[in-house]
Scaffold this motif. Structure first.
Motif, PDB file in Angstrom:
ATOM      1  N   SER A 142      -9.833   2.629   9.132  1.00  0.00           N
ATOM      2  CA  SER A 142      -9.776   4.033   9.558  1.00  0.00           C
ATOM      3  C   SER A 142      -9.199   4.942   8.476  1.00  0.00           C
ATOM      4  O   SER A 142      -9.690   6.050   8.279  1.00  0.00           O
ATOM      5  CB  SER A 142      -9.006   4.185  10.869  1.00  0.00           C
ATOM      6  N   ILE A 143      -8.191   4.495   7.746  1.00  0.00           N
ATOM      7  CA  ILE A 143      -7.594   5.360   6.723  1.00  0.00           C
ATOM      8  C   ILE A 143      -8.551   5.541   5.537  1.00  0.00           C
ATOM      9  O   ILE A 143      -8.654   6.627   4.978  1.00  0.00           O
ATOM     10  CB  ILE A 143      -6.194   4.867   6.277  1.00  0.00           C
ATOM     11  N   VAL A 144      -9.276   4.488   5.165  1.00  0.00           N
ATOM     12  CA  VAL A 144     -10.258   4.617   4.080  1.00  0.00           C
ATOM     13  C   VAL A 144     -11.339   5.604   4.501  1.00  0.00           C
ATOM     14  O   VAL A 144     -11.727   6.486   3.727  1.00  0.00           O
ATOM     15  CB  VAL A 144     -10.869   3.250   3.693  1.00  0.00           C
ATOM     16  N   ARG A 145     -11.814   5.503   5.729  1.00  0.00           N
ATOM     17  CA  ARG A 145     -12.873   6.390   6.217  1.00  0.00           C
ATOM     18  C   ARG A 145     -12.409   7.850   6.215  1.00  0.00           C
ATOM     19  O   ARG A 145     -13.115   8.734   5.748  1.00  0.00           O
ATOM     20  CB  ARG A 145     -13.310   5.972   7.619  1.00  0.00           C
ATOM     21  N   VAL A 146     -11.214   8.123   6.697  1.00  0.00           N
ATOM     22  CA  VAL A 146     -10.714   9.498   6.813  1.00  0.00           C
ATOM     23  C   VAL A 146     -10.335  10.092   5.460  1.00  0.00           C
ATOM     24  O   VAL A 146     -10.680  11.235   5.163  1.00  0.00           O
ATOM     25  CB  VAL A 146      -9.510   9.548   7.784  1.00  0.00           C
ATOM     26  N   LEU A 147      -9.621   9.343   4.634  1.00  0.00           N
ATOM     27  CA  LEU A 147      -9.101   9.919   3.393  1.00  0.00           C
ATOM     28  C   LEU A 147     -10.107  10.004   2.259  1.00  0.00           C
ATOM     29  O   LEU A 147      -9.894  10.746   1.314  1.00  0.00           O
ATOM     30  CB  LEU A 147      -7.866   9.158   2.928  1.00  0.00           C
ATOM     31  N   GLU A 169      -4.658  -6.267   5.744  1.00  0.00           N
ATOM     32  CA  GLU A 169      -3.893  -6.087   6.985  1.00  0.00           C
ATOM     33  C   GLU A 169      -3.096  -4.782   6.993  1.00  0.00           C
ATOM     34  O   GLU A 169      -2.169  -4.615   7.782  1.00  0.00           O
ATOM     35  CB  GLU A 169      -2.946  -7.265   7.176  1.00  0.00           C
ATOM     36  N   PHE A 170      -3.469  -3.829   6.138  1.00  0.00           N
ATOM     37  CA  PHE A 170      -2.756  -2.561   6.016  1.00  0.00           C
ATOM     38  C   PHE A 170      -2.575  -1.863   7.366  1.00  0.00           C
ATOM     39  O   PHE A 170      -3.479  -1.813   8.190  1.00  0.00           O
ATOM     40  CB  PHE A 170      -3.533  -1.626   5.080  1.00  0.00           C
ATOM     41  N   THR A 171      -1.371  -1.280   7.541  1.00  0.00           N
ATOM     42  CA  THR A 171      -1.041  -0.450   8.697  1.00  0.00           C
ATOM     43  C   THR A 171      -0.238   0.743   8.202  1.00  0.00           C
ATOM     44  O   THR A 171       0.583   0.608   7.304  1.00  0.00           O
ATOM     45  CB  THR A 171      -0.182  -1.216   9.724  1.00  0.00           C
ATOM     46  N   GLU A 172      -0.483   1.903   8.818  1.00  0.00           N
ATOM     47  CA  GLU A 172       0.296   3.099   8.494  1.00  0.00           C
ATOM     48  C   GLU A 172       0.652   3.829   9.774  1.00  0.00           C
ATOM     49  O   GLU A 172      -0.167   3.938  10.686  1.00  0.00           O
ATOM     50  CB  GLU A 172      -0.501   4.052   7.604  1.00  0.00           C
TER      51      GLU A 172
END
Length: 125
Positions: free
Chosen positions: A56-61, A41-44
């Motif tokens: 989305s963060i895994v894909r981008v970073l 459930e991660f949010t940034e």
């Protein structure tokens, strides 16, 4: 109970270790290693103002970075254990002159300590 030498609880130490792993260039290019440290459930709320979720963060970073890119350095890392399964970290980062105050909430799960929420706020002197 806090460690008598560092004053930190084992939970705070685990969260700090996880946070530093997330900044490790070898971890940042591996969707498996990076993703394992993020809660489902991660949010940034990023320094750019963008709201990110886990996917989305895994894909981008984890896209291969420029080998000449500046390393991320941390300072003033502090943590407090809010509950048996919750740690709040605050720290500053500097990446090629881009500085940010950061706040992270780490939750203990069956998979270990995972980052549940992160916020970055840019700052300058």
């Amino acid at each position: 109970m806090p460690d008598s030498v560092s004053g930190r609880t084992p939970a705070v130490e685990a969260a700090i270790e996880g946070e530093l792993r997330l900044l490790d260039p070898d971890v940042r290019v591996s969707p498996e290693l990076f993703g394992a440290l993020l809660h489902p459930e991660f949010t940034e709320f990023g320094a750019s103002g963008t709201r990110w979720d886990r996917t989305s963060i895994v894909r981008v970073l984890t896209v291969a970075k420029d080998p000449g890119a500046a390393a991320v350095t941390t300072s003033r890392m502090r943590g407090v254990q809010l509950a048996d399964d919750l740690v709040h970290l605050t720290f500053d980062t500097n990446s090629g002159g881009r500085r940010a105050h950061r706040s992270s909430l780490w939750r203990r799960t069956d998979s270990g300590w995972q980052l549940w929420f992160h916020q970055a706020t840019p700052f300058s002197d």
